[in-house]
Motif scaffolding. Structure first.
Motif, mmCIF file in Angstrom:
data_model
loop_
_atom_site.group_PDB
_atom_site.id
_atom_site.type_symbol
_atom_site.label_atom_id
_atom_site.label_comp_id
_atom_site.label_asym_id
_atom_site.label_seq_id
_atom_site.Cartn_x
_atom_site.Cartn_y
_atom_site.Cartn_z
ATOM 1 N N ALA A 1 0.270 17.810 8.893
ATOM 2 C CA ALA A 1 0.896 19.031 8.061
ATOM 3 C C ALA A 1 2.459 18.449 7.900
ATOM 4 O O ALA A 1 3.464 19.367 7.966
ATOM 5 C CB ALA A 1 1.171 20.025 9.176
ATOM 6 N N GLY B 1 4.167 16.735 5.631
ATOM 7 C CA GLY B 1 4.777 16.579 4.271
ATOM 8 C C GLY B 1 5.695 17.565 3.973
ATOM 9 O O GLY B 1 5.706 18.657 4.554
ATOM 10 N N ARG C 1 1.552 9.930 4.516
ATOM 11 C CA ARG C 1 0.258 10.634 5.094
ATOM 12 C C ARG C 1 -0.310 9.610 6.234
ATOM 13 O O ARG C 1 -0.508 10.132 7.418
ATOM 14 C CB ARG C 1 -0.702 11.028 4.240
ATOM 15 C CG ARG C 1 -1.816 11.977 4.610
ATOM 16 C CD ARG C 1 -2.996 12.421 3.544
ATOM 17 N NE ARG C 1 -3.833 12.985 4.111
ATOM 18 C CZ ARG C 1 -4.978 12.453 4.809
ATOM 19 N NH1 ARG C 1 -5.002 11.105 5.116
ATOM 20 N NH2 ARG C 1 -5.860 13.287 5.065
HETATM 21 N N1 CTP Z 1 1.172 14.893 4.947
HETATM 22 C C1 CTP Z 1 1.740 14.382 6.391
HETATM 23 N N2 CTP Z 1 2.694 13.725 6.336
HETATM 24 C C2 CTP Z 1 3.170 13.015 5.116
HETATM 25 C C3 CTP Z 1 2.877 13.346 3.931
HETATM 26 C C4 CTP Z 1 1.749 14.338 3.789
HETATM 27 O O1 CTP Z 1 1.148 14.930 7.362
HETATM 28 N N3 CTP Z 1 4.515 12.148 5.326
HETATM 29 C C5 CTP Z 1 0.190 15.703 4.793
HETATM 30 C C6 CTP Z 1 0.466 16.993 4.134
HETATM 31 O O2 CTP Z 1 1.471 17.848 5.146
HETATM 32 C C7 CTP Z 1 -0.694 17.648 3.646
HETATM 33 C C8 CTP Z 1 -1.457 16.428 3.373
HETATM 34 O O3 CTP Z 1 -0.750 15.338 3.985
HETATM 35 O O4 CTP Z 1 -1.360 18.342 4.426
HETATM 36 C C9 CTP Z 1 -1.596 16.099 2.023
HETATM 37 O O5 CTP Z 1 -0.489 15.695 1.313
HETATM 38 P P1 CTP Z 1 0.374 16.334 -0.020
HETATM 39 O O6 CTP Z 1 -0.643 17.352 -0.430
HETATM 40 O O7 CTP Z 1 0.618 15.372 -0.888
HETATM 41 O O8 CTP Z 1 1.324 17.103 0.793
HETATM 42 P P2 CTP Z 1 3.149 16.715 0.607
HETATM 43 O O9 CTP Z 1 3.385 15.263 0.568
HETATM 44 O O10 CTP Z 1 3.739 17.951 1.578
HETATM 45 O O11 CTP Z 1 3.484 17.388 -0.798
HETATM 46 P P3 CTP Z 1 4.224 16.673 -1.964
HETATM 47 O O12 CTP Z 1 3.551 15.264 -2.377
HETATM 48 O O13 CTP Z 1 4.375 17.552 -3.181
HETATM 49 O O14 CTP Z 1 5.667 16.489 -1.571
#
Ligand code: CTP
Ligand code: MG
Length: 236
Positions: free
Chosen positions: A21, A23, A95
């Motif tokens: 969680a 991101g 991630r």
């Molecule tokens: N995630 C994470 N650590 C990160 C990036 C992502 O734990 N450094 C998690 C997100 O919280 C999410 C899941 O991996 O539950 C899938 O990533 P994504 O949908 O891409 O979320 P975000 O990276 O938060 O969104 P965005 O790419 O739009 O910034």
């Protein structure tokens, strides 16, 4: 920060869930990380956390939270009485790095690790049971996959190179289940360009099986996805 708490359940040798969680939710926008965006009046994270905590398949949970959001994640777990939460860790830049950080808090004797995106709130026992059952049949990893509804083409710039055979394609979802030591080994290597854990296990030579996914497991990426998940929740 690394807030470890004592698991309340008898998690020895069992199935641990990692809920990523951490991101930022850049594509969603807003004034807070995606995991804390409002979904039906609660932080998005609440939905998947409550569902994993309530699942008989899961013995203990580690949450990877965004930097500075560890405390709110702990408070949320307490509010939900999510008693299987063993630790909340600070996520990483990617991630895969968040999964790696969470894995450090998974008990050494854990046999199975299930990795799930908090961005897919509507996880349920149906799909958890499918991946864990396939894993028990002897693969190193098991993932839910959905056949693409669109025709998928490989391109080079603005040129179509090839139209792929749709029958042989699936879109990978989470929760993804792994034999714990296989996942640990896969995460020891280079993490660049990994968009899911299964790809790392595949690269490390592991076998990964696929079970039917669930259209309700949409990943919240944009505002429209959030609205869709809210409607699905309402519809029960
Ligand atoms: N995630 C994470 N650590 C990160 C990036 C992502 O734990 N450094 C998690 C997100 O919280 C999410 C899941 O991996 O539950 C899938 O990533 P994504 O949908 O891409 O979320 P975000 O990276 O938060 O969104 P965005 O790419 O739009 O910034
Ligand atoms: Mg992202």
């Amino acid at each position: 920060m690394n807030e470890a708490r004592t698991p309340t359940g008898g998690a020895g040798g069992g199935t641990w869930a990692i809920l990523v969680a951490a991101g930022s939710g850049a594509r969603l926008g807003g004034d807070r990380p995606k995991a804390f965006a409002a979904l039906a009046g609660r932080p998005l994270l609440a939905e998947s956390l409550e569902r994993l905590d309530g699942s008989d398949w899961i013995d203990a949970i580690v949450v990877a939270a965004p930097p500075e959001w560890e405390e709110p994640a702990i408070l949320l777990a307490e509010e939900l009485v999510a008693s299987k939460v063993a630790a909340v860790v600070t996520g990483g830049e990617t991630r895969a790095e968040s999964v790696r950080a969470a894995l450090e808090e998974v008990a050494d004797d854990a046999l199975v690790v299930l990795v799930h995106d908090a961005a897919r709130p509507l996880v349920d026992d149906g799909v958890i049971g499918r991946v864990l059952t396939l894993l028990a049949e002897g693969v190193d990893g098991a993932i839910p996959g959905l056949p693409p509804s669109d025709t998928v083409k490989r391109v080079d710039g603005n040129r179509v190179v090839e139209t792929l055979d749709r029958a042989s394609l699936v879109a990978a979802q989470t929760p993804q289940a792994f034999v714990a030591h296989r996942l640990r080994a896969a995460l020891e290597g280079d993490l660049t360009s990994a968009t899911d854990c299964a790809s790392l296990v595949e690269r490390a030579g592991g076998t990964v099986g696929v079970v039917p996914g669930d259209p309700r497991l949409v990943k919240v990426t944009t505002r429209a996805d959030l609205d869709l998940v809210e409607r699905l929740l309402d519809a029960g």
